[in-house]
Write a protein that holds these residues in place. Structure first.
Motif, PDB file in Angstrom:
ATOM      1  N   GLU A 284     -34.712  -1.342  -1.208  1.00 19.20           N
ATOM      2  CA  GLU A 284     -35.456  -2.389  -0.396  1.00 19.20           C
ATOM      3  C   GLU A 284     -36.897  -2.040   0.074  1.00 19.20           C
ATOM      4  O   GLU A 284     -37.792  -2.746  -0.060  1.00 19.20           O
ATOM      5  CB  GLU A 284     -34.470  -2.865   0.688  1.00 19.20           C
ATOM      6  N   GLN A 285     -36.913  -0.821   0.648  1.00 15.45           N
ATOM      7  CA  GLN A 285     -38.125  -0.361   1.253  1.00 15.45           C
ATOM      8  C   GLN A 285     -39.090  -0.242   0.027  1.00 15.45           C
ATOM      9  O   GLN A 285     -40.272  -0.716   0.050  1.00 15.45           O
ATOM     10  CB  GLN A 285     -38.086   0.944   1.740  1.00 15.45           C
ATOM     11  N   GLN A 286     -38.877   0.077  -1.232  1.00 19.96           N
ATOM     12  CA  GLN A 286     -39.575   0.267  -2.427  1.00 19.96           C
ATOM     13  C   GLN A 286     -40.102  -1.062  -2.824  1.00 19.96           C
ATOM     14  O   GLN A 286     -41.363  -1.240  -3.111  1.00 19.96           O
ATOM     15  CB  GLN A 286     -38.862   1.042  -3.622  1.00 19.96           C
ATOM     16  N   MET A 287     -39.248  -2.229  -2.649  1.00 19.41           N
ATOM     17  CA  MET A 287     -39.685  -3.704  -3.104  1.00 19.41           C
ATOM     18  C   MET A 287     -40.785  -3.929  -1.882  1.00 19.41           C
ATOM     19  O   MET A 287     -41.792  -4.660  -2.295  1.00 19.41           O
ATOM     20  CB  MET A 287     -38.352  -4.539  -2.942  1.00 19.41           C
ATOM     21  N   VAL A 288     -40.645  -3.775  -0.914  1.00 22.94           N
ATOM     22  CA  VAL A 288     -41.545  -4.172   0.375  1.00 22.94           C
ATOM     23  C   VAL A 288     -42.873  -3.382  -0.016  1.00 22.94           C
ATOM     24  O   VAL A 288     -44.038  -3.895   0.075  1.00 22.94           O
ATOM     25  CB  VAL A 288     -40.970  -3.993   1.532  1.00 22.94           C
ATOM     26  N   ALA A 289     -42.858  -2.233  -0.320  1.00 17.70           N
ATOM     27  CA  ALA A 289     -43.960  -1.543  -0.440  1.00 17.70           C
ATOM     28  C   ALA A 289     -44.638  -2.008  -1.817  1.00 17.70           C
ATOM     29  O   ALA A 289     -45.883  -2.059  -1.781  1.00 17.70           O
ATOM     30  CB  ALA A 289     -43.731  -0.015  -1.073  1.00 17.70           C
ATOM     31  N   ILE A 290     -44.050  -2.413  -2.775  1.00 22.37           N
ATOM     32  CA  ILE A 290     -44.634  -2.986  -3.947  1.00 22.37           C
ATOM     33  C   ILE A 290     -45.323  -4.410  -3.425  1.00 22.37           C
ATOM     34  O   ILE A 290     -46.296  -4.803  -3.807  1.00 22.37           O
ATOM     35  CB  ILE A 290     -43.904  -3.010  -5.336  1.00 22.37           C
ATOM     36  N   GLY A 291     -44.534  -5.131  -3.000  1.00 23.51           N
ATOM     37  CA  GLY A 291     -44.880  -6.324  -2.236  1.00 23.51           C
ATOM     38  C   GLY A 291     -46.368  -6.194  -1.390  1.00 23.51           C
ATOM     39  O   GLY A 291     -47.291  -7.050  -1.543  1.00 23.51           O
ATOM     40  N   ARG A 292     -45.944  -5.383  -0.569  1.00 25.41           N
ATOM     41  CA  ARG A 292     -46.906  -5.210   0.565  1.00 25.41           C
ATOM     42  C   ARG A 292     -48.573  -4.976  -0.537  1.00 25.41           C
ATOM     43  O   ARG A 292     -49.631  -5.566  -0.090  1.00 25.41           O
ATOM     44  CB  ARG A 292     -47.091  -3.781   1.384  1.00 25.41           C
ATOM     45  N   ALA A 293     -48.329  -4.250  -1.565  1.00 29.11           N
ATOM     46  CA  ALA A 293     -49.455  -3.890  -2.266  1.00 29.11           C
ATOM     47  C   ALA A 293     -50.137  -5.278  -3.058  1.00 29.11           C
ATOM     48  O   ALA A 293     -51.168  -5.398  -2.952  1.00 29.11           O
ATOM     49  CB  ALA A 293     -49.535  -2.676  -3.514  1.00 29.11           C
ATOM     50  N   LEU A 294     -49.098  -6.029  -3.455  1.00 25.70           N
ATOM     51  CA  LEU A 294     -49.622  -7.275  -4.147  1.00 25.70           C
ATOM     52  C   LEU A 294     -50.038  -8.294  -3.167  1.00 25.70           C
ATOM     53  O   LEU A 294     -50.828  -9.119  -3.660  1.00 25.70           O
ATOM     54  CB  LEU A 294     -48.068  -7.990  -4.920  1.00 25.70           C
ATOM     55  N   MET A 295     -49.757  -8.342  -1.851  1.00 24.66           N
ATOM     56  CA  MET A 295     -50.361  -9.144  -0.890  1.00 24.66           C
ATOM     57  C   MET A 295     -51.800  -8.920  -0.852  1.00 24.66           C
ATOM     58  O   MET A 295     -52.399  -9.615  -0.360  1.00 24.66           O
ATOM     59  CB  MET A 295     -49.791  -9.001   0.508  1.00 24.66           C
ATOM     60  N   ALA A 296     -52.536  -7.710  -1.141  1.00 17.38           N
ATOM     61  CA  ALA A 296     -53.712  -7.580  -1.027  1.00 17.38           C
ATOM     62  C   ALA A 296     -54.458  -8.040  -2.282  1.00 17.38           C
ATOM     63  O   ALA A 296     -55.813  -8.262  -2.593  1.00 17.38           O
ATOM     64  CB  ALA A 296     -54.043  -6.032  -1.352  1.00 17.38           C
ATOM     65  N   ARG A 297     -53.704  -8.734  -3.280  1.00 19.25           N
ATOM     66  CA  ARG A 297     -54.358  -9.497  -4.529  1.00 19.25           C
ATOM     67  C   ARG A 297     -55.068  -8.530  -5.194  1.00 19.25           C
ATOM     68  O   ARG A 297     -56.420  -8.704  -5.519  1.00 19.25           O
ATOM     69  CB  ARG A 297     -54.964 -10.789  -4.211  1.00 19.25           C
ATOM     70  N   PRO A 298     -54.431  -7.483  -5.802  1.00 17.56           N
ATOM     71  CA  PRO A 298     -55.298  -6.415  -6.417  1.00 17.56           C
ATOM     72  C   PRO A 298     -55.407  -6.327  -7.785  1.00 17.56           C
ATOM     73  O   PRO A 298     -54.827  -7.241  -8.526  1.00 17.56           O
ATOM     74  CB  PRO A 298     -54.213  -5.206  -6.012  1.00 17.56           C
ATOM     75  N   LYS A 299     -56.448  -5.863  -8.441  1.00 17.21           N
ATOM     76  CA  LYS A 299     -56.664  -5.745  -9.568  1.00 17.21           C
ATOM     77  C   LYS A 299     -56.217  -4.576 -10.204  1.00 17.21           C
ATOM     78  O   LYS A 299     -55.825  -4.199 -11.419  1.00 17.21           O
ATOM     79  CB  LYS A 299     -58.146  -5.868  -9.878  1.00 17.21           C
ATOM     80  N   LEU A 300     -56.188  -3.328  -9.344  1.00 19.11           N
ATOM     81  CA  LEU A 300     -55.552  -2.127  -9.578  1.00 19.11           C
ATOM     82  C   LEU A 300     -54.551  -1.673  -8.598  1.00 19.11           C
ATOM     83  O   LEU A 300     -54.962  -1.647  -7.447  1.00 19.11           O
ATOM     84  CB  LEU A 300     -56.641  -1.175  -9.626  1.00 19.11           C
ATOM     85  N   ILE A 301     -53.399  -1.425  -9.080  1.00 18.08           N
ATOM     86  CA  ILE A 301     -52.633  -0.764  -7.991  1.00 18.08           C
ATOM     87  C   ILE A 301     -52.147   0.908  -8.272  1.00 18.08           C
ATOM     88  O   ILE A 301     -52.035   1.158  -9.415  1.00 18.08           O
ATOM     89  CB  ILE A 301     -50.857  -1.334  -7.933  1.00 18.08           C
ATOM     90  N   CYS A 302     -52.433   1.602  -7.329  1.00 16.75           N
ATOM     91  CA  CYS A 302     -52.386   2.942  -7.516  1.00 16.75           C
ATOM     92  C   CYS A 302     -51.009   3.350  -6.889  1.00 16.75           C
ATOM     93  O   CYS A 302     -50.677   3.090  -5.496  1.00 16.75           O
ATOM     94  CB  CYS A 302     -53.376   3.934  -6.771  1.00 16.75           C
ATOM     95  N   MET A 303     -49.991   3.893  -7.651  1.00 16.36           N
ATOM     96  CA  MET A 303     -48.555   4.183  -7.006  1.00 16.36           C
ATOM     97  C   MET A 303     -48.425   5.921  -7.021  1.00 16.36           C
ATOM     98  O   MET A 303     -48.600   6.336  -8.427  1.00 16.36           O
ATOM     99  CB  MET A 303     -47.567   3.550  -8.243  1.00 16.36           C
ATOM    100  N   ASP A 304     -48.429   6.123  -5.895  1.00 16.72           N
ATOM    101  CA  ASP A 304     -47.831   7.701  -5.992  1.00 16.72           C
ATOM    102  C   ASP A 304     -46.132   7.628  -5.871  1.00 16.72           C
ATOM    103  O   ASP A 304     -45.447   7.457  -5.078  1.00 16.72           O
ATOM    104  CB  ASP A 304     -48.413   8.005  -4.693  1.00 16.72           C
ATOM    105  N   GLU A 305     -45.665   8.370  -7.060  1.00 22.05           N
ATOM    106  CA  GLU A 305     -44.263   8.554  -7.222  1.00 22.05           C
ATOM    107  C   GLU A 305     -43.411   7.452  -6.879  1.00 22.05           C
ATOM    108  O   GLU A 305     -42.611   7.452  -5.991  1.00 22.05           O
ATOM    109  CB  GLU A 305     -44.089   9.695  -6.284  1.00 22.05           C
TER     110      GLU A 305
END
Lengths: 309, 247
Positions: free
Chosen positions: B146-167
């Motif tokens: 669930e935390q991973q979902m929130v972490a990805i959701g949190r990144a999406l909230m920045a309306r990003p063009k590029l998401i950098c994912m570490d592990e």
């Protein structure tokens, strides 16, 4: 005075003192929460607050025991003095951070803390050299009207302290919980690197913490002057140390903890003064601190967090 | 190199040091808009430093980091987030004593709060109905998945063009790993470029378009993910457990 009235009276006094300690303790806790820094210069920001307030009151002709003003003009002057004191102290706090602490950002070890001790000495000596070392009479402009319960009494001034503290602490709580900058403060306290990568300007958060904490210390300094009717360059040490104890007692870094710790210290001081002897107050306060740290190292409301890497 | 796509992020001869330690050595990356790129490599080869260099936590000593045609290597982190780069941090790094909703709000920190905030929130909730259920819960009380979902959701909230994912797969159960990679593909199909550091090379190569292999701070191999899967070196070094997974 009956034993019950006496207890009630000391409870009322303790809550008033406690509100002052709580305001002062909040400054320690906010800054610690964000930077893991014990800011000893906070002691003397509080002391300078009492001097600023005294200066503003004297500009309006208020000095000594004379009650010159009544009603709205008096309230107006007090509000002006409070606002000026809080803003001045807030800016002093920001200045201390900018000049003395920011250059040390990222330096490991106790350097920043030692620096705050140095700043503390500079502040108290600057006040001693410019204002003199003698104790000053702090004006007492608030009429001594009181509400009587049996033989115990609650003065108008004590009501003012409670109302003021409630408003300031409530305002701080709302700011930290609801505002964008407040949320950035909490995020930075919980994970500074992650907050940075969300785009939080960590310097701005630190400045805000210093401003708020120091402004509250200014309010506490004002209350100190009105409560004890004196001030001098040395008042920061005793009150500051007790407030610091309050912050640790409640769980340093924890805002409600600082409030509760402050009230507790105020009550202990009042009760000890009544039933055991005022000179024992510090003995009891610091013994309690040792006891709490032995049994609950993180403080009453604190949580033990894994050390940040 | 980037298959005719306009470049989104480039590293041009980037060198990064920690004190005397030379971490990234003349590194060049070229990420095309809309790609999923994965970065493979062993421990301490410079993968996390790459992420930190993109986010501005570490400044390169020499070389350029270019995002959408403009140099960003001297910009503060907040400015990079504003331009459209969002991180999903290693070990998720949520704010544990803030609610899930507040964590999502922090993702949108650099943006003005307007109608598009609600839109983005809806998008996250649609992608992760579970996150919506948990929105008032403290993030620290959630399970790893669930935390991973929130972490990805949190990144999406920045309306990003590029998401950098570490592990992104670290510490997740195999089921959640699979779900996470599905989600990453979905997000990518919505037009977000993904740059991913990943230990789970088999999984990463199965969804990536291209990959780079780092070894002690140098890019030693790069190419389309399909080719990488067949590459002997990659098989030996990073896909060793593929057979185990299959069996």
């Amino acid at each position: 005075m009956s034993p019950f009235d006496l207890l009630l009276q000391q409870f009322v006094n303790g809550l008033s003192l406690g509100a002052m300690y709580a305001l002062l303790a909040l400054g320690f806790t906010i800054v610690y929460g964000i930077m893991e820094l014990i800011n000893f210069s906070h002691f003397n920001v509080f002391m300078i607050g009492s001097f600023v307030a005294m200066g503003v009151l004297s500009l309006f002709g208020l000095s000594g025991q004379t009650v010159l003003l009544h009603g709205f003009p008096l309230v107006g002057v007090l509000v002006v003095a409070l606002v000026v004191t809080m803003v001045a102290c807030g800016m002093l706090g920001v200045g201390i951070e900018r000049l003395a602490l920011r250059p040390l950002r990222g330096v490991q070890g106790p350097m920043a803390m030692i620096t705050t001790i140095g700043v503390s000495y500079v502040l108290s000596n600057a006040v001693m050299l410019t204002m003199g070392a003698n104790t000053k009479n702090f004006p007492n402009p608030i009429p001594s009207v009181a509400l009587h319960i049996g033989t115990a009494q609650i003065t108008v001034f004590q009501f003012i302290i409670w109302a003021l503290s409630a408003v300031l602490m409530g305002g701080l709580y709302l700011f930290v919980q609801r505002s964008k900058l407040g949320k950035a403060m909490r995020a930075t306290a919980q994970d500074p690197d992650a907050a940075l990568m969300m785009g939080v300007d960590v310097n701005r958060v630190i400045m805000t913490a210093f401003f708020l904490g120091s402004a509250l210390a200014g309010a506490a300094g004002f209350i100190f002057g009105l409560y004890y009717n004196f001030t001098n360059f040395g008042i920061g040490f005793t009150a500051g140390l007790r407030a610091f104890t309050a912050a640790v007692l409640g769980g340093i870094g924890n805002i409600p903890g600082a409030m509760i710790g402050g009230l507790l210290i105020g009550l202990i001081e009042a009760m000890a003064g009544q039933y055991i002897g005022a000179k024992w107050a510090d003995v009891i306060i610091f013994s309690l601190l040792v006891l709490v740290l032995v049994c609950r190292p993180a403080g009453l409301l604190g949580r033990l967090a894994p050390t940040k890497s | 190199m980037a298959g005719g796509l306009p470049p989104m992020l480039e590293f041009r001869n980037v060198n990064t040091y920690y004190g005397d330690l030379h971490v990234l050595k003349d590194v060049n990356y070229n990420l095309g808009a809309g790609e999923i790129i994965c970065l493979l490599g062993g421990n301490a080869c410079g993968k996390s430093t790459t992420m930190k260099t993109i986010m501005g936590i570490v400044r390169p000593t020499s070389g350029e980091v270019v995002f959408e045609g403009e140099r960003i290597d001297r910009l503060p982190t907040a400015e990079r987030v504003k331009r459209g780069i969002a991180p999903v941090l290693e070990a998720r790094r949520l704010f544990p004593r803030m609610t899930v909703f507040e964590n999502l709000e922090m993702g949108a920190f650099t943006r003005k709060r307007g109608a598009d905030f609600d839109q983005d929130l809806e998008r996250v909730y649609t992608l992760f109905p579970r996150v919506k259920e948990r929105r008032e819960q403290q993030a620290g009380t959630l399970s790893g998945g669930e935390q991973q979902m929130v972490a990805i959701g949190r990144a999406l909230m920045a309306r990003p063009k590029l998401i950098c994912m570490d592990e992104p797969s670290m510490g997740l159960s195999p089921l959640f790993v699979e779900q996470t990679f599905d989600i990453i593909q979905q997000i990518n199909r919505q037009g977000v470029t993904i740059f991913m550091v990943e230990q789970n090379a088999a999984m990463a190569l199965s969804i990536a378009h291209r990959a780079y292999v780092l070894q002690t701070g140098r890019v030693v191999l790069s190419g389309p993910a399909a080719e990488m899967r067949e590459n002997e070196h990659v098989r030996d070094a990073y896909l060793g457990e593929m057979q185990v997974v299959a069996a």
